[in-house]
Design an enzyme around this catalytic site. Structure first.
Site, short mmCIF file in Angstrom:
data_model
loop_
_atom_site.label_atom_id
_atom_site.label_comp_id
_atom_site.label_asym_id
_atom_site.label_seq_id
_atom_site.Cartn_x
_atom_site.Cartn_y
_atom_site.Cartn_z
CB SER A 249 -0.94 -0.01 1.20
OG SER A 249 -1.62 1.21 1.26
CE1 TYR B 23 -2.30 -9.10 2.29
CE2 TYR B 23 -3.50 -9.47 4.33
CZ TYR B 23 -3.19 -8.66 3.25
OH TYR B 23 -3.77 -7.43 3.14
CG ASN C 70 0.87 -0.14 -4.17
OD1 ASN C 70 1.88 -0.70 -4.55
ND2 ASN C 70 -0.22 -0.80 -3.77
CE LYS D 204 -8.90 5.82 0.29
NZ LYS D 204 -7.56 5.26 0.10
NE ARG E 267 -5.43 -4.12 2.55
CZ ARG E 267 -5.95 -2.94 2.20
NH1 ARG E 267 -7.00 -2.46 2.86
NH2 ARG E 267 -5.46 -2.24 1.20
CG ASP F 1 -2.56 1.74 -2.08
OD1 ASP F 1 -3.04 2.05 -0.97
OD2 ASP F 1 -2.34 0.56 -2.41
O1 KDG Z 1 -3.91 -1.36 -1.53
C1 KDG Z 1 -3.54 -2.54 -2.17
C2 KDG Z 1 -2.63 -3.23 -1.23
O2 KDG Z 1 -3.24 -3.30 0.00
C3 KDG Z 1 -2.31 -4.61 -1.62
O3 KDG Z 1 -1.90 -4.68 -2.95
C4 KDG Z 1 -1.24 -5.25 -0.79
O4 KDG Z 1 -0.27 -3.79 0.74
C5 KDG Z 1 -1.00 -4.71 0.57
C6 KDG Z 1 -1.66 -5.30 1.72
O5 KDG Z 1 -1.02 -5.31 2.78
O6 KDG Z 1 -2.80 -5.74 1.63
#
Ligand code: KDG
Length: 324
Positions: A34, A105, A37, A229, A169, A262
């Site tokens: 993130s 992940y 990016n 957003k 997340r 991002d």
């Molecule tokens: O915003 C996109 C990102 O979140 C993703 O590509 C990967 O950084 C990331 C994550 O930790 O989820």
């Protein structure tokens, strides 16, 4: 240095075709994360950027450093950690919800997740115009949280503007209480706050939007603007002084929605750094986000100003006008 940030860049294995990951045989390899990016997006828009992180002493760590550098991001503060690997994640696209992406992940114990406060030297931030971080980095572990907080404190003490994206997340922050515990110290220091409709629902429950915004505003008293957003429904900015401004999104074919937020942050921050108005910033940010969803990878589709102008010239005819 215009903008400094820290975080994790992972290897992104992006499904070649939409569908459930278990059925996907072919993947495209990208790199993404993130905050990086957003820095790469700012570099594409002409700003100098510096990234603080760790990668493993492996082939993919080399790919992270060289690819990020190719966008103009200064990676001289990315350390190589010989004791842990570079993180990886897989992207499932368009399944089960068309147009939506999901991530899996493989980042636990990664080199970047082992960052700590010692990775942050004051001189890395002193010359910055802006420090940016998101809720992902402090959610990676106590060391990362300490590093991100130290960077934010130094920025605050040095009078460097701070932008923070809540970027929750759920796989990293299981519940509302941990999410709030992680984001609150950053909200308290932030001058510019980005969040998302999903993040607001997660943090404050399914209350009405005005109530959610009032709740987050209480947590970020310094912020001159809070930007919410809402993906394909556009975005709304809530300036501290003045009325809320909304901008509808551009309607584009979605290949991979990852990275749009991002890119949005990058273009919004670029406009703020250039002294543009909030409505201009929203317009350009929505355009940058829309451009990024039309291709795979978070970095590759990041636009320049010229790309944004070309896109807006092509789309403005079919786009609802800015609403106040
Ligand atoms: O915003 C996109 C990102 O979140 C993703 O590509 C990967 O950084 C990331 C994550 O930790 O989820």
């Amino acid at each position: 240095m215009d903008v400094v940030s820290l975080g994790e860049v992972m290897v992104q294995m992006n499904a070649a075709e939409p569908g459930p990951l278990r059925a996907v045989r072919l993947f495209e390899r990208h790199i993404a994360g993130s905050e990086a990016n957003t820095l790469a997006g700012l570099s594409r828009l002409g700003f100098s950027t510096r990234f603080i992180s760790r990668v493993g002493d492996d082939e993919m760590g080399m790919a992270v450093v060289s690819e990020l550098s190719s966008y103009g991001v200064d990676t001289s503060c990315v350390k190589v950690d010989c004791t842990a690997p570079t993180g990886v994640y897989f992207v499932q696209r368009g399944y089960p919800i068309p147009g939506k992406s999901r991530v899996s992940y493989y980042r636990s114990g990664s080199a970047a997740s082992r960052m700590d406060a010692d990775d942050i030297r004051p001189e890395l931030l002193r010359d910055a115009g802006l420090f940016h971080v998101s809720g992902i980095t402090p959610a990676l572990g106590m060391g990362c949280r300490a590093a991100a907080l130290r960077a934010a404190m130094i920025a605050h003490d040095e009078g460097v503007r701070i932008s923070f994206d809540t970027n929750i997340r759920v796989q990293l922050l299981k519940n509302r209480d941990t999410a709030l515990e992680v984001v609150e110290p950053f909200l308290a220091l932030a001058d510019i706050v980005f969040t998302g409709s999903g993040d607001l629902d997660f943090m404050f429950g399914g209350e009405d939007r005005d109530h959610q915004v009032a709740m987050i505003r209480e947590l970020c008293p310094r912020a001159c603007v809070v930007v919410v957003k809402c993906g394909a429904r556009g975005a709304t900015a809530y300036p501290r002084d003045g009325n809320a401004l909304s901008a509808s999104a551009f309607s584009v074919p979605v290949v991979d929605e990852l990275g749009a937020g991002d890119a949005f942050d990058a273009a919004f921050l670029a406009c703020v750094l250039d002294g543009k108005d909030v409505d201009e910033a929203l317009l350009h940010a929505n355009a940058a986000g829309a451009i990024v969803v039309t291709a795979k990878g978070d970095l590759e589709p990041l636009p320049t100003w010229k790309d944004i102008e070309l896109f807006m010239a092509a789309y403005l005819g079919s786009r609802e006008t800015l609403m106040r």
